[in-house]
Motif scaffolding. Structure first.
Motif, PDB file in Angstrom:
ATOM      1  N   LEU A 188      10.256 -10.125   9.437  1.00  0.00           N
ATOM      2  CA  LEU A 188       9.843  -9.656  10.769  1.00  0.00           C
ATOM      3  C   LEU A 188       9.980 -10.784  11.799  1.00  0.00           C
ATOM      4  CD1 LEU A 188       6.751  -7.472   9.801  1.00  0.00           C
ATOM      5  CD2 LEU A 188       8.797  -6.657  11.006  1.00  0.00           C
ATOM      6  N   SER A 189       9.673 -12.008  11.376  1.00  0.00           N
ATOM      7  CA  SER A 189       9.846 -13.167  12.278  1.00  0.00           C
ATOM      8  C   SER A 189      11.307 -13.306  12.693  1.00  0.00           C
ATOM      9  CB  SER A 189       9.437 -14.447  11.546  1.00  0.00           C
ATOM     10  OG  SER A 189       8.106 -14.737  11.774  1.00  0.00           O
TER      11      SER A 189
ATOM     12  N   ASP B  99       8.823  -0.654  -1.111  1.00  0.00           N
ATOM     13  CA  ASP B  99       8.798  -1.244  -2.458  1.00  0.00           C
ATOM     14  C   ASP B  99       7.589  -2.166  -2.662  1.00  0.00           C
ATOM     15  OD1 ASP B  99      11.163   0.084  -2.711  1.00  0.00           O
ATOM     16  OD2 ASP B  99      12.465  -1.691  -2.577  1.00  0.00           O
ATOM     17  N   GLU B 100       6.674  -2.207  -1.652  1.00  0.00           N
ATOM     18  CA  GLU B 100       5.441  -3.014  -1.734  1.00  0.00           C
ATOM     19  C   GLU B 100       5.728  -4.488  -2.038  1.00  0.00           C
ATOM     20  OE1 GLU B 100       2.716  -0.965  -4.308  1.00  0.00           O
ATOM     21  OE2 GLU B 100       2.582   0.761  -2.949  1.00  0.00           O
ATOM     22  N   LYS B 101       6.732  -5.026  -1.377  1.00  0.00           N
ATOM     23  CA  LYS B 101       7.078  -6.431  -1.582  1.00  0.00           C
ATOM     24  C   LYS B 101       5.981  -7.349  -1.033  1.00  0.00           C
ATOM     25  CE  LYS B 101      11.281  -5.906  -3.313  1.00  0.00           C
ATOM     26  NZ  LYS B 101      11.474  -6.130  -4.771  1.00  0.00           N
ATOM     27  N   GLU B 102       6.055  -8.626  -1.419  1.00  0.00           N
ATOM     28  CA  GLU B 102       5.063  -9.626  -0.995  1.00  0.00           C
ATOM     29  C   GLU B 102       4.960  -9.700   0.534  1.00  0.00           C
ATOM     30  OE1 GLU B 102       3.367 -10.811  -4.384  1.00  0.00           O
ATOM     31  OE2 GLU B 102       3.005 -11.892  -2.511  1.00  0.00           O
ATOM     32  N   CYS B 103       3.752  -9.780   1.004  1.00  0.00           N
ATOM     33  CA  CYS B 103       3.503  -9.769   2.450  1.00  0.00           C
ATOM     34  C   CYS B 103       4.174 -10.967   3.133  1.00  0.00           C
ATOM     35  CB  CYS B 103       2.002  -9.732   2.618  1.00  0.00           C
ATOM     36  SG  CYS B 103       1.289 -10.754   3.842  1.00  0.00           S
ATOM     37  N   LYS B 104       4.205 -12.135   2.471  1.00  0.00           N
ATOM     38  CA  LYS B 104       4.801 -13.285   3.166  1.00  0.00           C
ATOM     39  C   LYS B 104       6.317 -13.112   3.340  1.00  0.00           C
ATOM     40  CE  LYS B 104       5.111 -16.514  -0.844  1.00  0.00           C
ATOM     41  NZ  LYS B 104       6.328 -15.871  -1.328  1.00  0.00           N
TER      42      LYS B 104
ATOM     43  N   ILE C  50       8.834  -2.696   2.488  1.00  0.00           N
ATOM     44  CA  ILE C  50       7.469  -2.159   2.595  1.00  0.00           C
ATOM     45  C   ILE C  50       7.287  -0.994   1.614  1.00  0.00           C
ATOM     46  CG2 ILE C  50       5.966  -0.814   4.141  1.00  0.00           C
ATOM     47  CD1 ILE C  50       6.774  -2.765   6.376  1.00  0.00           C
TER      48      ILE C  50
ATOM     49  N   LEU D  33      11.842  -1.951   6.172  1.00  0.00           N
ATOM     50  CA  LEU D  33      11.196  -0.685   5.789  1.00  0.00           C
ATOM     51  C   LEU D  33      11.310  -0.465   4.278  1.00  0.00           C
ATOM     52  CD1 LEU D  33      12.198   1.532   8.827  1.00  0.00           C
ATOM     53  CD2 LEU D  33       9.869   1.248   7.948  1.00  0.00           C
TER      54      LEU D  33
ATOM     55  N   VAL E 196       7.831 -10.119   3.747  1.00  0.00           N
ATOM     56  CA  VAL E 196       7.983  -9.118   4.825  1.00  0.00           C
ATOM     57  C   VAL E 196       7.784  -9.809   6.186  1.00  0.00           C
ATOM     58  CG1 VAL E 196       6.963  -7.037   5.873  1.00  0.00           C
ATOM     59  CG2 VAL E 196       7.312  -7.148   3.387  1.00  0.00           C
ATOM     60  N   VAL E 197       6.774 -10.673   6.260  1.00  0.00           N
ATOM     61  CA  VAL E 197       6.469 -11.369   7.530  1.00  0.00           C
ATOM     62  C   VAL E 197       7.630 -12.292   7.928  1.00  0.00           C
ATOM     63  CG1 VAL E 197       4.945 -13.116   8.585  1.00  0.00           C
ATOM     64  CG2 VAL E 197       3.970 -11.184   7.334  1.00  0.00           C
TER      65      VAL E 197
END
Lengths: 87, 87, 87, 87
Positions: free
Chosen positions: A39-40, A28-33, A26, A23, A35-36
């Protein structure tokens, strides 16, 4: 009632901490890869906990069934169904 | 930097709440099939968030690529790889 | 109608071959962990093919939408929903 | 050596047939959402077979362990690890 190994709740508490971290990433607008990737890791941890619970449950059913002598293929079948459905 | 839809963090906050609930169920030694059902819901929620993030990321890549005219099949391919790997 | 990359059908043909191999292992009563390892590989392969199909589909929707100028957020949303649901 | 229930091979043969059908759908350029739906069904079937195999394997380990009196927590733990890893 089911008794759960302390390993299970410890792992879920770590997962809770991971979720808090995600959270923040997100917000802090971190890189999507990145964050993914996190989550994995959370999903695998949840999956592992589920696997441990259904496996221990099946072992308990078989042991209870054999030690009490009351043949209850039904409880074993229910434990197998729970295991397969939880995948 | 990636911008994330507020839906994503709201859903993860709900997931955090679900996890707290599961920890309580475990402490209260609730039935294993009920705990597993809740864990399945958490896993699906995490999976859904991952799907939304990788999909939005792919859409952004394609839109940026087409509107800037700088053909970058590479960034689209990276977004596809992230999507496939995250499954 | 959808056009599919030849990579997709080639991969599925290999998967078909793997399945035949697994059926032989079962007939030969091979070790369960080896059969499970092969089944895991088949499942990953199917998952990968699904990921490639839903990703290409989403890219096509966005490109069609942007090049034809007919804004159709709906078709993009449908492609995203298919992607998330397919996980 | 492991004995496998005939249900397992029957289900895998049906899965093989489903895969053939999907290859035909792809050759006929059918709608992507219909192909993905069929692939989802194949993946679930593979998952179910894996669940049945690892569950039966765990039950056998526990039963053998208890009936032979040779305590082998190790073989039970291996069966649990296989189950969790196969998810």
């Amino acid at each position: 009632m089911n008794k759960y190994d302390v390993k299970i709740s410890n792992r879920l508490k770590r997962t809770e901490g991971q979720l808090k971290g995600i959270l923040k990433m997100i917000a802090d607008e971190k890189e999507c890869k990145d964050v993914v990737t996190q989550l994995s890791a959370v999903r695998s941890s949840i999956d592992r906990v589920m696997g441990l619970i259904v496996a221990e449950n099946l072992v308990d059913c078989v042991k209870t069934d054999m030690s009490t002598g009351i043949s209850s293929e039904e409880s074993i079948q229910q434990a197998i169904d729970l295991l397969v459905k939880s995948r």
